[in-house]
Design a protein around this motif. Structure first.
Motif, mmCIF file in Angstrom:
data_model
loop_
_atom_site.group_PDB
_atom_site.id
_atom_site.type_symbol
_atom_site.label_atom_id
_atom_site.label_comp_id
_atom_site.label_asym_id
_atom_site.label_seq_id
_atom_site.Cartn_x
_atom_site.Cartn_y
_atom_site.Cartn_z
ATOM 1 N N MET A 1 -11.129 22.220 5.149
ATOM 2 C CA MET A 1 -10.313 21.043 5.280
ATOM 3 C C MET A 1 -8.852 21.441 5.093
ATOM 4 S SD MET A 1 -9.897 17.486 3.036
ATOM 5 C CE MET A 1 -11.273 17.769 2.054
ATOM 6 N N ARG A 2 -8.014 20.880 5.930
ATOM 7 C CA ARG A 2 -6.574 21.116 5.813
ATOM 8 C C ARG A 2 -5.928 20.021 4.981
ATOM 9 N NH1 ARG A 2 -3.563 24.224 9.459
ATOM 10 N NH2 ARG A 2 -2.030 22.574 9.648
ATOM 11 N N VAL A 3 -4.946 20.428 4.192
ATOM 12 C CA VAL A 3 -4.167 19.488 3.394
ATOM 13 C C VAL A 3 -2.706 19.682 3.785
ATOM 14 C CG1 VAL A 3 -3.557 18.726 1.074
ATOM 15 C CG2 VAL A 3 -5.830 19.689 1.506
ATOM 16 N N LEU A 4 -2.059 18.594 4.123
ATOM 17 C CA LEU A 4 -0.663 18.613 4.546
ATOM 18 C C LEU A 4 0.202 18.075 3.414
ATOM 19 C CD1 LEU A 4 1.219 19.002 7.049
ATOM 20 C CD2 LEU A 4 0.859 16.566 7.509
ATOM 21 N N PHE A 5 1.292 18.765 3.113
ATOM 22 C CA PHE A 5 2.273 18.339 2.117
ATOM 23 C C PHE A 5 3.597 18.121 2.838
ATOM 24 C CE2 PHE A 5 -0.871 20.763 -0.176
ATOM 25 C CZ PHE A 5 -1.050 20.050 -1.351
ATOM 26 N N VAL A 6 4.186 16.946 2.643
ATOM 27 C CA VAL A 6 5.460 16.623 3.285
ATOM 28 C C VAL A 6 6.396 16.102 2.205
ATOM 29 C CG1 VAL A 6 6.593 15.342 5.129
ATOM 30 C CG2 VAL A 6 4.174 15.956 5.365
ATOM 31 N N GLU A 7 7.534 16.759 2.039
ATOM 32 C CA GLU A 7 8.512 16.401 1.016
ATOM 33 C C GLU A 7 9.756 15.821 1.661
ATOM 34 O OE1 GLU A 7 11.696 18.949 -1.332
ATOM 35 O OE2 GLU A 7 9.652 19.450 -1.969
ATOM 36 N N GLY A 8 10.267 14.749 1.077
ATOM 37 C CA GLY A 8 11.493 14.158 1.585
ATOM 38 C C GLY A 8 12.071 13.163 0.610
ATOM 39 N N LYS A 9 13.255 12.651 0.929
ATOM 40 C CA LYS A 9 13.928 11.689 0.060
ATOM 41 C C LYS A 9 13.792 10.261 0.572
ATOM 42 C CE LYS A 9 17.165 14.941 -1.841
ATOM 43 N NZ LYS A 9 18.506 15.193 -2.312
ATOM 44 N N ASP A 10 13.222 10.087 1.763
ATOM 45 C CA ASP A 10 13.093 8.777 2.381
ATOM 46 C C ASP A 10 11.653 8.280 2.250
ATOM 47 O OD1 ASP A 10 12.980 6.526 3.986
ATOM 48 O OD2 ASP A 10 14.032 7.456 5.677
ATOM 49 N N ARG A 11 11.429 7.442 1.248
ATOM 50 C CA ARG A 11 10.077 6.935 0.973
ATOM 51 C C ARG A 11 9.487 6.208 2.185
ATOM 52 N NH1 ARG A 11 8.228 1.909 -2.674
ATOM 53 N NH2 ARG A 11 6.043 2.481 -2.847
ATOM 54 N N GLU A 12 10.286 5.369 2.821
ATOM 55 C CA GLU A 12 9.796 4.584 3.949
ATOM 56 C C GLU A 12 9.343 5.468 5.104
ATOM 57 O OE1 GLU A 12 12.714 3.753 2.303
ATOM 58 O OE2 GLU A 12 11.731 2.141 1.197
ATOM 59 N N ALA A 13 10.067 6.555 5.375
ATOM 60 C CA ALA A 13 9.680 7.468 6.459
ATOM 61 C C ALA A 13 8.348 8.144 6.149
ATOM 62 C CB ALA A 13 10.770 8.519 6.682
ATOM 63 N N LEU A 14 8.159 8.534 4.890
ATOM 64 C CA LEU A 14 6.897 9.171 4.498
ATOM 65 C C LEU A 14 5.740 8.178 4.555
ATOM 66 C CD1 LEU A 14 8.188 11.371 1.577
ATOM 67 C CD2 LEU A 14 7.379 12.166 3.799
ATOM 68 N N GLN A 15 5.973 6.946 4.117
ATOM 69 C CA GLN A 15 4.928 5.923 4.193
ATOM 70 C C GLN A 15 4.567 5.617 5.641
ATOM 71 O OE1 GLN A 15 6.646 2.797 1.673
ATOM 72 N NE2 GLN A 15 4.797 2.963 0.411
ATOM 73 N N ALA A 16 5.558 5.543 6.500
ATOM 74 C CA ALA A 16 5.293 5.268 7.913
ATOM 75 C C ALA A 16 4.456 6.390 8.528
ATOM 76 C CB ALA A 16 6.607 5.102 8.675
ATOM 77 N N LEU A 17 4.785 7.629 8.207
ATOM 78 C CA LEU A 17 4.008 8.767 8.704
ATOM 79 C C LEU A 17 2.571 8.678 8.202
ATOM 80 C CD1 LEU A 17 3.679 11.554 10.055
ATOM 81 C CD2 LEU A 17 4.489 12.563 7.910
ATOM 82 N N ALA A 18 2.393 8.415 6.927
ATOM 83 C CA ALA A 18 1.052 8.339 6.338
ATOM 84 C C ALA A 18 0.224 7.244 6.999
ATOM 85 C CB ALA A 18 1.154 8.093 4.838
ATOM 86 N N ARG A 19 0.829 6.125 7.275
ATOM 87 C CA ARG A 19 0.107 4.995 7.874
ATOM 88 C C ARG A 19 -0.273 5.249 9.329
ATOM 89 N NH1 ARG A 19 3.974 0.840 4.827
ATOM 90 N NH2 ARG A 19 2.823 0.775 2.865
ATOM 91 N N GLU A 20 0.445 6.141 10.000
ATOM 92 C CA GLU A 20 0.118 6.493 11.381
ATOM 93 C C GLU A 20 -1.099 7.416 11.464
ATOM 94 O OE1 GLU A 20 3.459 8.291 13.279
ATOM 95 O OE2 GLU A 20 4.735 6.537 13.020
ATOM 96 N N LEU A 21 -1.393 8.119 10.381
ATOM 97 C CA LEU A 21 -2.468 9.106 10.380
ATOM 98 C C LEU A 21 -3.758 8.493 9.835
ATOM 99 C CD1 LEU A 21 -0.395 12.064 8.921
ATOM 100 C CD2 LEU A 21 -0.909 11.611 11.325
ATOM 101 N N PRO A 22 -4.903 8.833 10.442
ATOM 102 C CA PRO A 22 -6.175 8.267 9.986
ATOM 103 C C PRO A 22 -6.820 9.086 8.870
ATOM 104 C CG PRO A 22 -6.550 9.551 11.951
ATOM 105 C CD PRO A 22 -5.061 9.614 11.666
ATOM 106 N N HIS A 23 -6.030 9.486 7.878
ATOM 107 C CA HIS A 23 -6.523 10.358 6.819
ATOM 108 C C HIS A 23 -6.146 9.786 5.448
ATOM 109 C CE1 HIS A 23 -7.118 13.294 9.978
ATOM 110 N NE2 HIS A 23 -5.857 13.155 10.327
ATOM 111 N N PRO A 24 -6.935 10.112 4.419
ATOM 112 C CA PRO A 24 -6.548 9.707 3.055
ATOM 113 C C PRO A 24 -5.249 10.402 2.645
ATOM 114 C CG PRO A 24 -8.806 10.560 3.107
ATOM 115 C CD PRO A 24 -8.206 10.820 4.439
ATOM 116 N N TYR A 25 -4.443 9.707 1.859
ATOM 117 C CA TYR A 25 -3.177 10.313 1.416
ATOM 118 C C TYR A 25 -2.802 9.826 0.034
ATOM 119 C CZ TYR A 25 -0.757 5.920 2.454
ATOM 120 O OH TYR A 25 -0.349 4.618 2.456
ATOM 121 N N TRP A 26 -1.900 10.580 -0.596
ATOM 122 C CA TRP A 26 -1.246 10.200 -1.852
ATOM 123 C C TRP A 26 0.244 10.331 -1.619
ATOM 124 C CZ3 TRP A 26 -4.011 13.473 -6.166
ATOM 125 C CH2 TRP A 26 -5.307 13.008 -6.335
ATOM 126 N N LEU A 27 1.009 9.414 -2.160
ATOM 127 C CA LEU A 27 2.469 9.504 -2.121
ATOM 128 C C LEU A 27 2.944 9.594 -3.563
ATOM 129 C CD1 LEU A 27 5.031 9.531 -0.413
ATOM 130 C CD2 LEU A 27 5.078 7.034 -0.588
#
Length: 79
Positions: A1-27
């Motif tokens: 299984m692959r795990v993706l880590f994405v770091e940034g200062k824009d919470r909304e951009a990270l949430q939008a990305l997470a919601r576009e993907l059909p995978h479990p996530y943690w922010l």
């Protein structure tokens, strides 16, 4: 299984990305940054994340881990 880590200062951009993907996530929130962890991704998710400005992206293959070991006591959160 692959795990993706994405770091940034824009919470909304990270949430939008997470919601576009059909995978479990943690922010996760840190000291002035956010870290998005997405589980079970394919290369498409990594490509999508790398296309967004201002983010740092890492992808790993999960080698070992424990989902739930428990403490032997029944609680409100125990399965």
């Amino acid at each position: 299984m692959r795990v993706l880590f994405v770091e940034g200062k824009d919470r909304e951009a990270l949430q939008a990305l997470a919601r576009e993907l059909p995978h479990p996530y943690w922010l996760l929130q840190g000291e002035g940054v956010w870290l998005l962890e997405v589980f079970g991704t394919g290369e498409e998710a990594e490509v999508r994340a790398r296309a967004l400005p201002g983010l740092r992206v890492w992808a790993f293959t999960l080698e070992d881990g424990v989902v739930y070991r428990g403490c032997g006591k029944k609680s409100a959160t125990s399965p």
